[in-house]
Design an enzyme around this catalytic site. Structure first.
Site, PDB file in Angstrom:
ATOM      1  N   SER A 152      18.517 -42.645 -24.838  1.00 14.09           N
ATOM      2  CA  SER A 152      18.676 -43.130 -23.682  1.00 14.09           C
ATOM      3  C   SER A 152      17.259 -43.955 -23.470  1.00 14.09           C
ATOM      4  CB  SER A 152      18.771 -42.132 -22.414  1.00 14.09           C
ATOM      5  OG  SER A 152      18.771 -43.026 -21.257  1.00 14.09           O
ATOM      6  N   HIS A 165      22.282 -45.062 -23.514  1.00 15.49           N
ATOM      7  CA  HIS A 165      22.726 -45.317 -22.201  1.00 15.49           C
ATOM      8  C   HIS A 165      22.268 -46.993 -21.785  1.00 15.49           C
ATOM      9  CE1 HIS A 165      22.258 -40.866 -21.533  1.00 15.49           C
ATOM     10  NE2 HIS A 165      23.445 -41.220 -22.076  1.00 15.49           N
ATOM     11  N   ASP A 168      22.002 -35.152 -21.319  1.00 14.92           N
ATOM     12  CA  ASP A 168      23.179 -35.826 -22.179  1.00 14.92           C
ATOM     13  C   ASP A 168      23.126 -35.436 -23.664  1.00 14.92           C
ATOM     14  OD1 ASP A 168      25.692 -36.949 -22.129  1.00 14.92           O
ATOM     15  OD2 ASP A 168      24.757 -38.878 -22.449  1.00 14.92           O
TER      16      ASP A 168
END
Length: 403
Positions: free
Chosen positions: A218, A246, A343
């Site tokens: 991310s 992401h 995540d």
């Protein structure tokens, strides 16, 4: 030209991060200033274009700069290197509307030293009414402010939970225990950047020759993923590489193009139903989840779905990891790089349960040690390595040279 300097905020606690906002829209400057002040940050300056920001940055002393791409007189791309030259410790978030050109420019900014990016609604009304834009801006500033409190990520190798491969012999090491490892004192400069964290280290049980490399990332990920895969590329002819970064729509297609240029490998967004081929890079498309499925012949295919977000993310690393655990089992090799949030942790648990191997980037070289830190603290990482040591370590697994 216009600018405004500030030195304090009534809502800001001592040592609150200082933020400079650079945007040609007075509406956007006013809204984002109010949002950030309400969240407890000091808005050190607001500037109407890049030239004003460059002139004011030394006086404003920002920790974080929110930099618009499209501005008159001096745009964000032109201002970026000048801002970094005058404020080398500042962290820069570039913002832009969702267009192909702006995605290209934003990723170029990341390669030039910006840390993160944020898509912006196209209209002032969109900015005013978008709760998503407000929430994402505050979340990104909060995550990067935490990085400033602990110090910047180190460009050099940091600590590892296992001696790095021969290609990175200088990397300092953690003491390794069968279950729980306590960080051994690191060199003074590195120790000043890190928090002492107890982590659970999984013993290496031996991995069946991997059939796929799975990557989750991310914040800070575009640069980290590109650097790691570029170093690893010569060894990736035998496995497909699946990446969940992401990113919003449009950005992921451009990111795949950039990875193809960096690695000299075929790279594109994953398409639903396409058969996986070794030596190719598949990037989860923005706004969709990417998973895997196996057909009756045993061939593995990409699975794209439009299900709800997981961990507030879409695409989500957990979706890919869970599917990979079911499809590949002990033949899955995975790595979680820098990023906010957690995540990937649930998916990593499934991978470990199926016998797969999980690597994580260390704290010292992560922009934000959220996702890899969550993996480490949950006891799911077989290795925690600095970014420069990850490619040699993964190569040794892929080529069969691991201990």
């Amino acid at each position: 030209m216009s600018s405004a300097l500030a030195s304090t905020s009534h809502n800001a606690p001592p040592q609150a991060a200082r933020v400079m906002i650079v945007d040609d829209s007075v509406v956007v400057r006013g809204l984002t200033s109010r949002w950030l002040e309400e969240a407890g940050f000091v808005v050190a300056a607001t500037c109407s274009n890049g030239k004003v920001a460059v002139d004011q940055v030394e006086r404003a002393r920002p920790d974080i700069i929110v930099l618009d791409i499209e501005m008159p007189e001096m745009d964000g791309l032109e201002a970026l290197p000048l801002l970094l030259a005058k404020a080398p410790k500042a962290t820069i978030i570039v913002i832009s509307t969702l267009t192909q050109r702006n995605a290209q420019v934003s990723l170029k900014c990341l390669s030039m030293g910006a840390t993160d990016y944020l898509p912006k609604p196209e209209s002032h009304r969109g900015v005013t009414t978008s709760t998503t834009f407000r929430a994402e801006l505050i979340a990104k500033v909060q995550g990067l402010a935490a990085r400033h409190r602990r110090g910047p990520a180190a460009p050099a190798p940091g600590p590892t939970l296992r001696s790095a491969p021969a290609a990175a012999p200088s990397a300092p090491t953690y003491a390794r225990a069968p279950v729980v490892g306590q960080i051994r004192p690191a060199p003074e400069a590195a120790q000043a950047r890190m928090q002492t964290t107890r982590v659970v280290v999984r013993p290496r049980m031996g991995l069946v020759h991997p059939k796929a490399l799975l990557v989750g990332a991310s914040t800070g990920g575009p640069r980290a993923v590109g650097e790691m895969l570029a170093a690893l590329a010569p060894s990736l002819k035998s496995v497909p590489v699946l990446i969940v970064q992401h990113m919003p729509p449009i950005f992921t297609a451009v990111f795949a193009e950039h990875l193809g240029a960096q690695t000299k490998m075929p790279a594109a967004e994953g398409r639903d139903g396409e058969k996986l081929e070794p030596g190719r890079i598949y990037v989860a498309p923005g706004g969709k989840h990417m998973g895997l499925r196996k057909d009756a012949t045993g061939a593995v295919h990409v699975r794209i779905d439009d299900g709800p977000p997981e961990n507030f993310c879409k695409p989500a690393v957990d979706v890919l990891f869970r599917d990979a655990a079911a499809v590949y089992g002990s033949s899955a090799l995975s790595v979680v790089l820098t990023g906010m949030g957690s995540d990937g942790t649930i998916g990593a648990k499934a991978l470990v349960g199926a016998g797969g191997l999980v690597y994580a980037q260390d704290e010292a070289t992560s922009t934000v040690w959220g996702m890899p830190g969550s993996i480490a603290k949950a006891g799911l990482a077989h290795e925690i390595l600095p970014l420069p040591a990850l490619a040699p370590a993964l190569k040794s697994i892929i080529t069969g040279g691991a201990a």
